[in-house]
Design a protein around this motif. Structure first.
Motif, PDB file in Angstrom:
ATOM      1  N   MET A   1      21.405   8.764   7.592  1.00 44.73           N
ATOM      2  CA  MET A   1      19.961   8.577   7.421  1.00 44.73           C
ATOM      3  C   MET A   1      19.565   8.713   5.943  1.00 44.73           C
ATOM      4  SD  MET A   1      18.297   9.830  10.951  1.00 44.73           S
ATOM      5  CE  MET A   1      18.807  11.506  11.000  1.00 44.73           C
ATOM      6  N   GLN A   2      20.227   9.641   5.269  1.00 48.04           N
ATOM      7  CA  GLN A   2      19.990   9.828   3.839  1.00 48.04           C
ATOM      8  C   GLN A   2      20.342   8.538   3.083  1.00 48.04           C
ATOM      9  OE1 GLN A   2      18.445  12.423   2.739  1.00 48.04           O
ATOM     10  NE2 GLN A   2      18.485  11.443   0.708  1.00 48.04           N
ATOM     11  N   LYS A   3      21.485   7.961   3.448  1.00 47.02           N
ATOM     12  CA  LYS A   3      21.956   6.733   2.780  1.00 47.02           C
ATOM     13  C   LYS A   3      20.985   5.576   3.037  1.00 47.02           C
ATOM     14  CE  LYS A   3      25.172   4.781   0.315  1.00 47.02           C
ATOM     15  NZ  LYS A   3      25.435   5.280  -1.052  1.00 47.02           N
ATOM     16  N   MET A   4      20.441   5.536   4.256  1.00 49.19           N
ATOM     17  CA  MET A   4      19.486   4.459   4.579  1.00 49.19           C
ATOM     18  C   MET A   4      18.256   4.535   3.671  1.00 49.19           C
ATOM     19  SD  MET A   4      19.526   4.220   8.722  1.00 49.19           S
ATOM     20  CE  MET A   4      18.699   2.651   8.820  1.00 49.19           C
ATOM     21  N   LEU A   5      17.804   5.753   3.429  1.00 47.92           N
ATOM     22  CA  LEU A   5      16.634   5.913   2.564  1.00 47.92           C
ATOM     23  C   LEU A   5      16.977   5.554   1.128  1.00 47.92           C
ATOM     24  CD1 LEU A   5      15.018   9.169   3.954  1.00 47.92           C
ATOM     25  CD2 LEU A   5      13.948   6.914   3.818  1.00 47.92           C
ATOM     26  N   GLU A   6      18.189   5.948   0.724  1.00 51.07           N
ATOM     27  CA  GLU A   6      18.633   5.688  -0.647  1.00 51.07           C
ATOM     28  C   GLU A   6      18.743   4.181  -0.906  1.00 51.07           C
ATOM     29  OE1 GLU A   6      22.801   6.595  -2.380  1.00 51.07           O
ATOM     30  OE2 GLU A   6      22.076   8.378  -1.361  1.00 51.07           O
ATOM     31  N   LEU A   7      19.385   3.454   0.056  1.00 52.00           N
ATOM     32  CA  LEU A   7      19.617   2.021  -0.142  1.00 52.00           C
ATOM     33  C   LEU A   7      18.371   1.197   0.135  1.00 52.00           C
ATOM     34  CD1 LEU A   7      23.171   1.397   1.288  1.00 52.00           C
ATOM     35  CD2 LEU A   7      22.434   1.225  -1.064  1.00 52.00           C
TER      36      LEU A   7
END
Ligand SMILES: Cc1cc2nc3c(=O)[nH]c(=O)nc-3n(C[C@H](O)[C@H](O)[C@H](O)COP(=O)(O)OP(=O)(O)OC[C@H]3O[C@@H](n4cnc5c(N)ncnc54)[C@H](O)[C@@H]3O)c2cc1C
Length: 474
Positions: A334-340
């Motif tokens: 989920m963190q990566k989704m926000l980052e990308l």
């Protein structure tokens, strides 16, 4: 004087080249037309054949382009388009293309995510099957004969016209063709489908949770129950970054072959973490549930017959999982989704009927043991090479990031979410070694059997594309 003569020649070269190319294309068209006419004497086959000089060529080509990435001035275009009406037209298109050494691309609904049904980098003929669209529903037999140019929305609608308790589960998006696939072996004309029975009322819900509402725990529980719960219940999970609120929105969309009381009982027992209440549920006919899933159940049923959606730019990738993702993994995803920022995930549970069919029974191998499939999804509205590179790279970065969580050796992929990143082979000269790279991801152990069949039925590799099944050469 000599220099100015040379300059004139240099300036004229592009025009000379264009003139000669156009003459060569005219000759190809005439030869093709003669070949087709000689094989179809009784009808006016010429009206079904288009070359770029024909005023309907562009509209015919674009009518079933469902990904704007392959609708650019630089996208390679067919030398000829054929829109057959009869089987004999299909046969003669194959023979004439083969005789003239041209690649053939077969298009039914046009939803191939990499445009393989209407783009080729070698001289090619486009066989557009959109006229082959009859649907014959036989309720006594509980079957339907469906030609490949029919879209799934039309099939659903025609079944509903004849029966409120029959259905066919083929997909969510109504404009998808009933017939995509099989392009390594020949041209499919129609399918005989076995209808399934559905109750007069089914139940659906869509419950949305955000990161602040314990979404990690809910996602975690979903992984353990979604593929094993009641066989009449399907719950898809969609994850999307919400940048305004800096959170992830998790939508749980359900379809249940029963009433809402029964559904709430099942949910309370198996998946209470989602907190589904009776007023989250909507009871409706199966056909309305199709609209609920694709757009809006209040839309008229005739929406299912619309063949011309506004196509976007799109990229897809896919993965299969056999082991649940640990909780800290879910959080990092989920963190990566926000980052990308732009990648969305559509996660479909497997299990149920999917697991009852053996891996080897059909080419599709992703059966028992798979808990779910992930679709990495990016759509955008504006063209341009930098914009495209940005979106496509986001899917690739996300896919790399997911490596530790997903299937391995091979990293499995879903053929319908066509993805050329997982391997390609030379058109007309597919090598076994190259084909094996993507072939095992799409077909696992069935790949070797598909190669054997291909070697028997099409040893010259006429039915070829960047991801077709290769021929085994001695
Ligand atoms: C907007 C959109 C929504 C989608 N929604 C879903 C969904 O809800 N569920 C899902 O599972 N998938 C979905 N897909 C993926 C879709 O199922 C696949 O792309 C499928 O292959 C499309 O079939 P088609 O006939 O529309 O495509 P086409 O592009 O016409 O064909 C796909 C492939 O099959 C070959 N082919 C086509 N016709 C024939 C034929 N008659 N004989 C032999 N080979 C043929 C083509 O050459 C190509 O290789 C979606 C795709 C898009 C773009």
């Amino acid at each position: 004087m000599k220099h100015s003569y040379q300059l004139l020649v240099v300036l004229l070269l592009p025009f000379i080249f264009q003139f000669l190319t156009s003459k060569a294309d005219d000759l190809v068209y005439e030869t093709f037309l003669n070949c087709m006419s000689s094989r179809n004497s009784s009808d006016h086959v010429s009206s079904l054949i288009y070359n770029p000089k024909n005023s309907s060529y562009t509209s015919t080509l674009q009518a079933y382009i469902r990904n704007q990435r392959f609708n650019k001035s630089t996208t390679p275009k067919p030398i000829i388009i054929v829109t057959p009406l009869y089987e004999s037209h299909v046969q003669s298109t194959i023979i004439c293309s083969k005789n003239m050494g041209m690649n053939l691309r077969i298009r039914s609904g046009g939803h191939d995510f990499e445009g393989l049904s209407y783009v080729s980098y070698t001289n090619f003929v486009l066989l557009d099957m959109s006229n082959f669209r009859s649907i014959d529903v036989n309720i006594e037999e509980e079957t339907a004969m469906v030609q490949v140019g029919a879209i799934i929305g039309e099939l659903y609608y025609r079944i509903w016209e004849k029966s409120k308790v029959h259905a066919f589960p083929a997909g969510v998006c109504p404009t998808v063709g009933i017939g995509g696939g099989g392009a390594s072996f020949g041209v499919i004309l129609s399918y005989k489908l076995q209808l399934v029975r559905v109750p007069e009322m089914v139940t659906v819900f869509r419950v949305v949770k955000t990161s602040e509402e314990n979404v990690t725990d809910i996602f975690n529980r979903w992984q353990y129950v979604a593929e094993k719960m009641d066989n009449d219940l399907f719950i898809r999970l969609n994850l999307k970054p919400d940048h305004v609120n800096k959170t992830i929105r998790a939508s749980f969309t359900a379809f249940f072959l029963g009433d809402s009381d029964h559904l709430v009982t099942v949910m309370d027992k198996e998946f209470p973490e989602l907190g589904v209440k009776k007023n989250d549920c909507k009871e409706m006919s199966w056909i309305k549930s199709v609209l609920f899933w694709s757009s809006d159940d209040k839309a008229p049923l005739e929406t299912l017959l619309i063949r011309s959606p506004s196509a976007k730019f799109a990229k897809r990738k896919s993965d299969y999982l056999q082991i649940p993702i640990p909780k800290n993994g879910i959080e990092s995803i989920m963190q990566k989704m926000l980052e990308l920022s732009v990648v969305g995930l559509a996660i479909n549970p497997y299990g149920g009927r999917m697991s009852e069919i053996a891996d080897w029974e059909t080419p599709f191998p992703h059966r028992a043991g798979n808990i779910f499939k992930i679709e990495y999804s990016v759509n955008w509205d504006e063209g341009g090479p930098d914009i495209e590179a940005y979106y496509v790279n986001q899917t690739r970065q996300f896919y790399d990031f997911m490596t530790p969580f997903v299937s391995k050796n091979p990293r499995e992929a879903y053929l319908n979410y066509r993805d050329l990143d997982i391997g390609t082979s030379g058109v007309g000269n597919n090598s076994y070694a190259e084909g094996k790279v993507y072939g095992q991801k799409y077909f696992k152990g069935n790949f070797e059997r598909l190669v054997k069949v291909k070697t028997m039925v099409d040893p010259g590799d006429f039915f070829t594309n960047e991801q077709s099944i290769p021929v085994l050469k001695n």
